[in-house]
Design a protein around this motif. Sequence first.
Motif, PDB file in Angstrom:
ATOM      1  N   ALA A  46      56.633  52.521   0.166  1.00 37.53           N
ATOM      2  CA  ALA A  46      56.770  53.941  -0.152  1.00 37.53           C
ATOM      3  C   ALA A  46      55.581  54.465  -0.945  1.00 37.53           C
ATOM      4  CB  ALA A  46      58.068  54.177  -0.917  1.00 37.53           C
ATOM      5  N   SER A  47      54.969  53.611  -1.781  1.00 35.19           N
ATOM      6  CA  SER A  47      53.717  53.947  -2.468  1.00 35.19           C
ATOM      7  C   SER A  47      52.684  52.909  -2.049  1.00 35.19           C
ATOM      8  CB  SER A  47      53.899  53.936  -3.991  1.00 35.19           C
ATOM      9  OG  SER A  47      54.802  54.953  -4.401  1.00 35.19           O
ATOM     10  N   SER A  48      51.758  53.323  -1.215  1.00 30.56           N
ATOM     11  CA  SER A  48      50.829  52.348  -0.647  1.00 30.56           C
ATOM     12  C   SER A  48      49.515  53.010  -0.267  1.00 30.56           C
ATOM     13  CB  SER A  48      51.448  51.670   0.580  1.00 30.56           C
ATOM     14  OG  SER A  48      51.864  52.634   1.529  1.00 30.56           O
ATOM     15  N   VAL A  49      48.509  52.146  -0.046  1.00 33.36           N
ATOM     16  CA  VAL A  49      47.178  52.591   0.349  1.00 33.36           C
ATOM     17  C   VAL A  49      46.759  51.789   1.576  1.00 33.36           C
ATOM     18  CG1 VAL A  49      44.751  52.791  -0.303  1.00 33.36           C
ATOM     19  CG2 VAL A  49      46.540  53.137  -2.023  1.00 33.36           C
ATOM     20  N   VAL A  50      46.445  52.512   2.651  1.00 32.72           N
ATOM     21  CA  VAL A  50      45.950  51.901   3.881  1.00 32.72           C
ATOM     22  C   VAL A  50      44.467  52.233   3.982  1.00 32.72           C
ATOM     23  CG1 VAL A  50      46.194  51.768   6.392  1.00 32.72           C
ATOM     24  CG2 VAL A  50      48.198  52.230   4.953  1.00 32.72           C
ATOM     25  N   LEU A  98      44.141  56.191   3.624  1.00 33.21           N
ATOM     26  CA  LEU A  98      45.336  57.012   3.716  1.00 33.21           C
ATOM     27  C   LEU A  98      46.303  56.541   2.628  1.00 33.21           C
ATOM     28  CD1 LEU A  98      46.447  59.304   5.450  1.00 33.21           C
ATOM     29  CD2 LEU A  98      47.464  57.595   6.968  1.00 33.21           C
ATOM     30  N   VAL A  99      46.591  57.435   1.692  1.00 28.65           N
ATOM     31  CA  VAL A  99      47.453  57.105   0.556  1.00 28.65           C
ATOM     32  C   VAL A  99      48.825  57.717   0.791  1.00 28.65           C
ATOM     33  CG1 VAL A  99      47.788  57.312  -1.930  1.00 28.65           C
ATOM     34  CG2 VAL A  99      45.482  56.999  -1.002  1.00 28.65           C
ATOM     35  N   THR A 111      36.370  56.857  31.174  1.00 29.44           N
ATOM     36  CA  THR A 111      35.585  56.258  30.101  1.00 29.44           C
ATOM     37  C   THR A 111      36.487  55.492  29.145  1.00 29.44           C
ATOM     38  OG1 THR A 111      35.691  58.256  28.740  1.00 29.44           O
ATOM     39  CG2 THR A 111      33.808  58.030  30.214  1.00 29.44           C
ATOM     40  N   THR A 112      35.914  54.465  28.559  1.00 35.33           N
ATOM     41  CA  THR A 112      36.625  53.650  27.574  1.00 35.33           C
ATOM     42  C   THR A 112      35.741  53.490  26.337  1.00 35.33           C
ATOM     43  OG1 THR A 112      35.773  51.567  28.484  1.00 35.33           O
ATOM     44  CG2 THR A 112      37.880  52.372  29.349  1.00 35.33           C
ATOM     45  N   VAL A 113      36.334  52.993  25.267  1.00 36.09           N
ATOM     46  CA  VAL A 113      35.585  52.754  24.032  1.00 36.09           C
ATOM     47  C   VAL A 113      35.847  51.342  23.534  1.00 36.09           C
ATOM     48  CG1 VAL A 113      35.525  55.154  23.269  1.00 36.09           C
ATOM     49  CG2 VAL A 113      37.454  53.700  22.617  1.00 36.09           C
ATOM     50  N   ARG A 114      34.928  50.879  22.712  1.00 34.76           N
ATOM     51  CA  ARG A 114      35.143  49.667  21.928  1.00 34.76           C
ATOM     52  C   ARG A 114      35.009  50.052  20.462  1.00 34.76           C
ATOM     53  NH1 ARG A 114      30.420  45.836  21.712  1.00 34.76           N
ATOM     54  NH2 ARG A 114      29.979  47.151  19.891  1.00 34.76           N
ATOM     55  N   ALA A 115      36.098  49.918  19.721  1.00 35.99           N
ATOM     56  CA  ALA A 115      36.120  50.284  18.307  1.00 35.99           C
ATOM     57  C   ALA A 115      36.138  49.020  17.457  1.00 35.99           C
ATOM     58  CB  ALA A 115      37.344  51.132  17.999  1.00 35.99           C
ATOM     59  N   VAL A 116      35.237  48.956  16.483  1.00 31.97           N
ATOM     60  CA  VAL A 116      35.152  47.803  15.592  1.00 31.97           C
ATOM     61  C   VAL A 116      35.516  48.245  14.183  1.00 31.97           C
ATOM     62  CG1 VAL A 116      33.679  45.989  14.670  1.00 31.97           C
ATOM     63  CG2 VAL A 116      33.358  46.775  17.033  1.00 31.97           C
ATOM     64  N   PHE A 117      36.468  47.524  13.589  1.00 31.72           N
ATOM     65  CA  PHE A 117      36.935  47.787  12.233  1.00 31.72           C
ATOM     66  C   PHE A 117      36.697  46.552  11.368  1.00 31.72           C
ATOM     67  CE2 PHE A 117      39.674  49.933  15.291  1.00 31.72           C
ATOM     68  CZ  PHE A 117      39.686  51.248  14.846  1.00 31.72           C
ATOM     69  N   ASP A 118      36.531  46.773  10.072  1.00 32.43           N
ATOM     70  CA  ASP A 118      36.355  45.652   9.145  1.00 32.43           C
ATOM     71  C   ASP A 118      37.159  45.921   7.874  1.00 32.43           C
ATOM     72  OD1 ASP A 118      35.459  43.235   8.232  1.00 32.43           O
ATOM     73  OD2 ASP A 118      33.348  43.801   8.089  1.00 32.43           O
ATOM     74  N   HIS A 119      37.612  44.829   7.270  1.00 34.79           N
ATOM     75  CA  HIS A 119      38.298  44.892   5.978  1.00 34.79           C
ATOM     76  C   HIS A 119      39.485  45.869   5.995  1.00 34.79           C
ATOM     77  CE1 HIS A 119      34.273  43.324   4.856  1.00 34.79           C
ATOM     78  NE2 HIS A 119      35.002  42.544   4.064  1.00 34.79           N
ATOM     79  N   PHE A 120      40.344  45.707   6.984  1.00 35.24           N
ATOM     80  CA  PHE A 120      41.573  46.489   7.024  1.00 35.24           C
ATOM     81  C   PHE A 120      42.544  45.931   5.993  1.00 35.24           C
ATOM     82  CE2 PHE A 120      45.918  46.919   8.924  1.00 35.24           C
ATOM     83  CZ  PHE A 120      46.041  48.283   8.716  1.00 35.24           C
ATOM     84  N   THR A 121      43.048  46.812   5.097  1.00 30.77           N
ATOM     85  CA  THR A 121      43.960  46.370   4.046  1.00 30.77           C
ATOM     86  C   THR A 121      45.112  47.359   3.904  1.00 30.77           C
ATOM     87  OG1 THR A 121      42.664  47.505   2.328  1.00 30.77           O
ATOM     88  CG2 THR A 121      42.185  45.167   2.723  1.00 30.77           C
ATOM     89  N   VAL A 122      46.252  46.847   3.492  1.00 33.17           N
ATOM     90  CA  VAL A 122      47.415  47.662   3.140  1.00 33.17           C
ATOM     91  C   VAL A 122      47.924  47.125   1.805  1.00 33.17           C
ATOM     92  CG1 VAL A 122      49.648  48.561   3.855  1.00 33.17           C
ATOM     93  CG2 VAL A 122      47.972  47.872   5.597  1.00 33.17           C
ATOM     94  N   GLU A 123      47.913  47.959   0.774  1.00 35.50           N
ATOM     95  CA  GLU A 123      48.286  47.512  -0.557  1.00 35.50           C
ATOM     96  C   GLU A 123      49.243  48.492  -1.199  1.00 35.50           C
ATOM     97  OE1 GLU A 123      44.626  47.188  -2.660  1.00 35.50           O
ATOM     98  OE2 GLU A 123      43.987  45.354  -1.613  1.00 35.50           O
ATOM     99  N   ASP A 124      50.096  47.980  -2.070  1.00 35.50           N
ATOM    100  CA  ASP A 124      50.967  48.841  -2.865  1.00 35.50           C
ATOM    101  C   ASP A 124      50.122  49.606  -3.886  1.00 35.50           C
ATOM    102  OD1 ASP A 124      53.038  47.760  -1.466  1.00 35.50           O
ATOM    103  OD2 ASP A 124      53.740  46.457  -3.094  1.00 35.50           O
ATOM    104  N   SER A 125      50.526  50.839  -4.155  1.00 34.23           N
ATOM    105  CA  SER A 125      49.776  51.629  -5.122  1.00 34.23           C
ATOM    106  C   SER A 125      50.632  51.914  -6.353  1.00 34.23           C
ATOM    107  CB  SER A 125      49.325  52.938  -4.478  1.00 34.23           C
ATOM    108  OG  SER A 125      50.433  53.712  -4.093  1.00 34.23           O
TER     109      SER A 125
END
Length: 307
Positions: free
Chosen positions: A167-171, A244-245, A293-307
Amino acid sequence: MGTDTLGPTLTVATEPAAPAGGDAVTATAVLVNDCPFPLRGAVLYLVDPGATTAARTIPLGDLRRGAKVTRSWRTSMPADVAGDVAFTAHVLFDVDGRSADCARAAKTVSVPYEPNGVQDPYRTFATTDDARFGQYGSQLVVWAGGGDLSGGRDEKGGILLPGSAAASSVVQVKAVGLTGSDNPSAKYGIAVANDLTAPEKGGYAVLTMSKSYGVEFMTDSDGDGHLDTWAGGGASAHPAWLRLVRSGTAYTAYSTTNGLAWNEIASATVPSASGVLDAGVVASAVNLNYPGTTVRAVFDHFTVEDS
Protein backbone atom coordinates in the motif's frame (compact mmCIF):
# COMPACT_ATOMS: atom_id res chain seq x y z
CA MET A 1 41.58 7.61 -27.23
CA GLY A 2 42.13 10.44 -24.76
CA THR A 3 39.29 12.61 -23.54
CA ASP A 4 41.16 15.84 -24.38
CA THR A 5 42.74 16.79 -27.71
CA LEU A 6 45.72 18.10 -25.73
CA GLY A 7 45.94 14.98 -23.61
CA PRO A 8 47.92 11.80 -24.17
CA THR A 9 46.69 8.97 -26.40
CA LEU A 10 45.22 6.05 -24.48
CA THR A 11 43.84 2.90 -26.11
CA VAL A 12 42.50 -0.45 -24.88
CA ALA A 13 42.45 -3.76 -26.77
CA THR A 14 41.37 -7.27 -25.76
CA GLU A 15 42.44 -10.79 -26.60
CA PRO A 16 40.28 -12.40 -27.85
CA ALA A 17 39.12 -9.36 -29.80
CA ALA A 18 35.43 -10.31 -29.53
CA PRO A 19 35.03 -12.30 -26.30
CA ALA A 20 31.80 -14.08 -25.45
CA GLY A 21 30.13 -14.33 -22.04
CA GLY A 22 32.35 -16.15 -19.53
CA ASP A 23 35.52 -16.00 -21.66
CA ALA A 24 38.89 -15.36 -20.06
CA VAL A 25 40.27 -12.09 -21.45
CA THR A 26 43.60 -10.31 -21.55
CA ALA A 27 42.99 -6.57 -21.78
CA THR A 28 45.87 -4.28 -22.73
CA ALA A 29 46.10 -0.52 -22.23
CA VAL A 30 48.62 1.51 -24.23
CA LEU A 31 49.44 5.05 -23.12
CA VAL A 32 51.49 7.35 -25.39
CA ASN A 33 52.50 10.76 -24.13
CA ASP A 34 52.21 12.70 -27.38
CA CYS A 35 51.57 15.92 -25.45
CA PRO A 36 54.02 18.84 -25.81
CA PHE A 37 54.83 18.50 -22.10
CA PRO A 38 55.78 15.72 -19.66
CA LEU A 39 53.17 14.00 -17.51
CA ARG A 40 53.87 14.22 -13.79
CA GLY A 41 52.87 11.58 -11.26
CA ALA A 42 50.79 9.56 -13.70
CA VAL A 43 48.60 6.79 -12.28
CA LEU A 44 46.85 4.21 -14.48
CA TYR A 45 43.59 2.56 -13.42
CA LEU A 46 42.42 -0.63 -15.17
CA VAL A 47 38.72 -1.38 -14.73
CA ASP A 48 36.82 -4.62 -15.39
CA PRO A 49 33.38 -4.70 -17.08
CA GLY A 50 30.63 -3.56 -14.75
CA ALA A 51 33.05 -2.67 -11.96
CA THR A 52 33.13 0.65 -10.13
CA THR A 53 36.67 0.26 -8.74
CA ALA A 54 39.89 -0.56 -10.54
CA ALA A 55 41.08 -4.14 -10.90
CA ARG A 56 44.63 -2.76 -10.95
CA THR A 57 46.06 0.61 -9.91
CA ILE A 58 49.52 1.24 -11.38
CA PRO A 59 51.67 4.26 -10.47
CA LEU A 60 53.64 5.25 -13.58
CA GLY A 61 55.58 8.21 -12.17
CA ASP A 62 56.76 10.94 -14.53
CA LEU A 63 56.47 10.31 -18.26
CA ARG A 64 58.62 12.33 -20.69
CA ARG A 65 57.34 13.55 -24.04
CA GLY A 66 57.03 10.61 -26.43
CA ALA A 67 57.03 7.98 -23.68
CA LYS A 68 54.98 4.83 -24.31
CA VAL A 69 53.67 2.54 -21.58
CA THR A 70 51.89 -0.78 -22.08
CA ARG A 71 50.13 -2.62 -19.28
CA SER A 72 47.91 -5.72 -19.43
CA TRP A 73 45.52 -7.33 -17.00
CA ARG A 74 43.76 -10.66 -16.90
CA THR A 75 40.02 -10.54 -16.45
CA SER A 76 36.88 -12.13 -17.90
CA MET A 77 33.61 -11.35 -19.56
CA PRO A 78 30.64 -11.64 -17.17
CA ALA A 79 29.00 -15.02 -17.74
CA ASP A 80 25.44 -13.74 -18.13
CA VAL A 81 25.79 -10.56 -20.14
CA ALA A 82 24.43 -8.75 -23.19
CA GLY A 83 24.58 -5.25 -24.61
CA ASP A 84 27.70 -3.08 -24.47
CA VAL A 85 30.42 -4.39 -22.15
CA ALA A 86 33.47 -2.16 -21.59
CA PHE A 87 37.06 -2.85 -20.51
CA THR A 88 38.27 0.56 -19.35
CA ALA A 89 41.57 2.33 -18.67
CA HIS A 90 41.80 5.68 -16.95
CA VAL A 91 44.97 7.71 -16.35
CA LEU A 92 45.38 10.70 -14.04
CA PHE A 93 48.38 13.01 -14.17
CA ASP A 94 49.69 16.45 -13.22
CA VAL A 95 50.53 18.92 -15.96
CA ASP A 96 52.68 21.52 -14.22
CA GLY A 97 52.37 20.92 -10.49
CA ARG A 98 49.40 23.25 -10.26
CA SER A 99 46.79 21.53 -12.43
CA ALA A 100 45.73 17.95 -13.13
CA ASP A 101 44.18 16.24 -16.10
CA CYS A 102 43.07 12.79 -17.19
CA ALA A 103 42.42 10.57 -20.16
CA ARG A 104 40.04 7.67 -20.46
CA ALA A 105 39.56 4.91 -23.02
CA ALA A 106 37.55 1.72 -23.30
CA LYS A 107 37.29 -1.34 -25.50
CA THR A 108 33.56 -1.95 -25.84
CA VAL A 109 32.26 -5.36 -26.81
CA SER A 110 28.68 -5.56 -28.03
CA VAL A 111 26.98 -8.82 -27.10
CA PRO A 112 23.58 -9.35 -28.76
CA TYR A 113 20.49 -9.72 -26.60
CA GLU A 114 18.62 -12.96 -27.24
CA PRO A 115 15.31 -14.02 -25.66
CA ASN A 116 16.26 -16.43 -22.87
CA GLY A 117 13.20 -16.25 -20.60
CA VAL A 118 13.12 -14.97 -17.04
CA GLN A 119 13.90 -16.52 -13.68
CA ASP A 120 11.89 -16.75 -10.45
CA PRO A 121 10.37 -14.69 -8.96
CA TYR A 122 9.66 -12.89 -12.26
CA ARG A 123 6.70 -13.77 -14.45
CA THR A 124 5.82 -12.66 -17.99
CA PHE A 125 2.57 -11.50 -19.55
CA ALA A 126 1.53 -10.20 -22.96
CA THR A 127 -1.42 -8.93 -24.96
CA THR A 128 0.54 -9.21 -28.22
CA ASP A 129 1.37 -12.48 -29.95
CA ASP A 130 4.96 -11.52 -30.74
CA ALA A 131 6.17 -10.72 -27.20
CA ARG A 132 9.40 -12.34 -26.00
CA PHE A 133 11.47 -11.90 -22.88
CA GLY A 134 14.99 -12.08 -21.48
CA GLN A 135 16.98 -11.61 -18.28
CA TYR A 136 20.68 -10.77 -18.09
CA GLY A 137 21.85 -10.22 -14.54
CA SER A 138 20.08 -7.08 -13.32
CA GLN A 139 18.75 -6.34 -16.80
CA LEU A 140 15.26 -7.27 -18.01
CA VAL A 141 14.48 -7.28 -21.73
CA VAL A 142 11.11 -7.20 -23.51
CA TRP A 143 10.55 -7.63 -27.25
CA ALA A 144 7.03 -6.59 -28.24
CA GLY A 145 4.72 -5.30 -30.94
CA GLY A 146 1.29 -3.90 -30.16
CA GLY A 147 -0.88 -1.18 -31.67
CA ASP A 148 -1.22 1.13 -28.67
CA LEU A 149 -0.76 1.41 -24.91
CA SER A 150 -3.54 3.74 -23.80
CA GLY A 151 -7.24 4.39 -24.26
CA GLY A 152 -9.18 1.49 -25.72
CA ARG A 153 -6.11 -0.49 -26.81
CA ASP A 154 -3.73 -1.95 -24.24
CA GLU A 155 -1.24 -4.00 -26.25
CA LYS A 156 2.09 -4.74 -24.65
CA GLY A 157 4.52 -7.28 -23.29
CA GLY A 158 5.76 -7.21 -19.72
CA ILE A 159 7.72 -8.81 -16.90
CA LEU A 160 6.18 -8.64 -13.44
CA LEU A 161 6.74 -9.34 -9.77
CA PRO A 162 3.37 -10.61 -8.51
CA GLY A 163 2.00 -8.98 -5.34
CA SER A 164 5.13 -6.91 -4.74
CA ALA A 165 3.79 -3.34 -4.41
CA ALA A 166 2.47 -2.74 -0.89
CA ALA A 167 0.00 0.00 0.00
CA SER A 168 3.01 2.30 0.55
CA SER A 169 5.67 1.42 -1.97
CA VAL A 170 8.12 2.68 -4.57
CA VAL A 171 8.51 1.07 -8.00
CA GLN A 172 11.62 2.14 -9.88
CA VAL A 173 13.63 1.20 -12.96
CA LYS A 174 16.36 2.48 -15.23
CA ALA A 175 15.01 2.56 -18.79
CA VAL A 176 18.20 1.80 -20.70
CA GLY A 177 17.15 1.86 -24.33
CA LEU A 178 14.46 1.20 -26.91
CA THR A 179 15.51 -0.14 -30.30
CA GLY A 180 14.10 -1.81 -33.37
CA SER A 181 11.21 0.60 -33.89
CA ASP A 182 10.49 2.75 -36.92
CA ASN A 183 7.96 4.90 -35.09
CA PRO A 184 8.55 7.63 -32.50
CA SER A 185 5.68 6.78 -30.16
CA ALA A 186 6.82 3.34 -28.95
CA LYS A 187 6.83 3.19 -25.15
CA TYR A 188 8.61 1.37 -22.35
CA GLY A 189 8.43 1.79 -18.60
CA ILE A 190 6.87 0.56 -15.36
CA ALA A 191 3.32 -0.48 -14.50
CA VAL A 192 1.28 -1.47 -11.45
CA ALA A 193 -2.16 -3.02 -11.12
CA ASN A 194 -4.16 -5.27 -8.83
CA ASP A 195 -3.41 -7.91 -11.47
CA LEU A 196 -1.18 -6.90 -14.38
CA THR A 197 -2.38 -9.89 -16.38
CA ALA A 198 -5.96 -8.56 -16.02
CA PRO A 199 -5.94 -4.72 -15.64
CA GLU A 200 -9.73 -4.67 -15.47
CA LYS A 201 -9.34 -5.88 -11.88
CA GLY A 202 -8.25 -2.34 -10.94
CA GLY A 203 -5.37 -0.31 -9.61
CA TYR A 204 -3.86 0.22 -13.06
CA ALA A 205 -1.18 2.88 -13.65
CA VAL A 206 1.69 3.13 -16.15
CA LEU A 207 4.73 5.40 -16.38
CA THR A 208 6.58 5.21 -19.69
CA MET A 209 9.23 6.89 -21.83
CA SER A 210 9.00 7.19 -25.61
CA LYS A 211 11.65 8.20 -28.10
CA SER A 212 10.01 11.45 -29.18
CA TYR A 213 7.36 12.31 -26.63
CA GLY A 214 9.14 12.07 -23.30
CA VAL A 215 7.61 10.76 -20.09
CA GLU A 216 3.94 9.70 -20.10
CA PHE A 217 2.03 8.97 -16.89
CA MET A 218 -1.28 7.19 -17.52
CA THR A 219 -3.88 5.80 -15.12
CA ASP A 220 -7.23 4.01 -15.14
CA SER A 221 -9.55 6.37 -13.27
CA ASP A 222 -12.72 4.21 -13.28
CA GLY A 223 -11.38 0.67 -12.86
CA ASP A 224 -12.44 -0.67 -16.26
CA GLY A 225 -8.92 -1.69 -17.27
CA HIS A 226 -8.38 1.15 -19.76
CA LEU A 227 -5.84 3.94 -19.30
CA ASP A 228 -7.89 7.13 -19.55
CA THR A 229 -5.84 9.87 -17.84
CA TRP A 230 -2.56 11.34 -19.07
CA ALA A 231 0.18 13.67 -17.88
CA GLY A 232 3.74 14.28 -18.98
CA GLY A 233 5.44 15.23 -22.21
CA GLY A 234 8.67 17.14 -22.61
CA ALA A 235 12.08 16.04 -23.84
CA SER A 236 13.12 12.40 -24.05
CA ALA A 237 16.27 11.05 -22.44
CA HIS A 238 17.75 7.61 -22.81
CA PRO A 239 18.73 6.20 -20.44
CA ALA A 240 16.30 7.63 -17.87
CA TRP A 241 15.15 6.58 -14.43
CA LEU A 242 11.42 6.19 -13.81
CA ARG A 243 9.78 6.06 -10.36
CA LEU A 244 6.17 5.45 -9.35
CA VAL A 245 5.32 6.06 -5.69
CA ARG A 246 2.13 4.54 -4.29
CA SER A 247 0.33 5.66 -1.15
CA GLY A 248 -2.93 3.71 -0.98
CA THR A 249 -4.92 4.83 -4.02
CA ALA A 250 -2.66 7.81 -4.78
CA TYR A 251 0.21 7.52 -7.25
CA THR A 252 2.95 10.08 -7.94
CA ALA A 253 5.23 9.74 -10.96
CA TYR A 254 8.84 10.93 -11.19
CA SER A 255 11.72 10.79 -13.66
CA THR A 256 15.38 11.72 -13.73
CA THR A 257 18.30 11.48 -16.11
CA ASN A 258 20.93 10.94 -13.41
CA GLY A 259 19.21 8.93 -10.65
CA LEU A 260 19.68 11.81 -8.20
CA ALA A 261 17.53 14.87 -8.94
CA TRP A 262 13.97 13.56 -9.39
CA ASN A 263 11.42 15.59 -11.33
CA GLU A 264 7.76 15.15 -10.37
CA ILE A 265 5.61 14.46 -13.42
CA ALA A 266 2.15 14.36 -11.83
CA SER A 267 -0.03 12.75 -9.17
CA ALA A 268 -3.27 10.86 -9.70
CA THR A 269 -5.81 8.90 -7.67
CA VAL A 270 -6.76 5.40 -8.80
CA PRO A 271 -9.74 4.50 -6.58
CA SER A 272 -9.71 0.82 -7.61
CA ALA A 273 -6.21 0.19 -6.20
CA SER A 274 -6.60 -2.35 -3.41
CA GLY A 275 -4.18 -4.29 -1.19
CA VAL A 276 -0.82 -5.34 -2.61
CA LEU A 277 -0.40 -4.85 -6.35
CA ASP A 278 1.60 -6.45 -9.11
CA ALA A 279 4.50 -4.32 -10.38
CA GLY A 280 6.49 -4.78 -13.53
CA VAL A 281 8.13 -3.41 -16.65
CA VAL A 282 6.24 -3.08 -19.94
CA ALA A 283 6.91 -2.25 -23.58
CA SER A 284 4.75 -1.60 -26.62
CA ALA A 285 5.63 -0.75 -30.22
CA VAL A 286 2.54 1.51 -30.42
CA ASN A 287 2.52 0.57 -34.09
CA LEU A 288 -1.08 1.46 -34.96
CA ASN A 289 0.21 3.75 -37.70
CA TYR A 290 3.32 1.62 -38.37
CA PRO A 291 1.97 -1.93 -38.75
CA GLY A 292 4.34 -4.77 -38.06
CA THR A 293 7.05 -2.86 -36.21
CA THR A 294 8.39 -4.23 -32.96
CA VAL A 295 10.67 -2.93 -30.21
CA ARG A 296 13.32 -4.26 -27.89
CA ALA A 297 13.19 -2.56 -24.49
CA VAL A 298 16.08 -2.92 -22.04
CA PHE A 299 15.60 -2.17 -18.34
CA ASP A 300 18.09 -2.25 -15.48
CA HIS A 301 17.86 -2.25 -11.69
CA PHE A 302 14.12 -2.81 -11.44
CA THR A 303 13.13 -2.56 -7.76
CA VAL A 304 9.95 -2.57 -5.68
CA GLU A 305 10.35 -1.40 -2.09
CA ASP A 306 8.14 -0.43 0.82
CA SER A 307 8.11 3.28 1.53
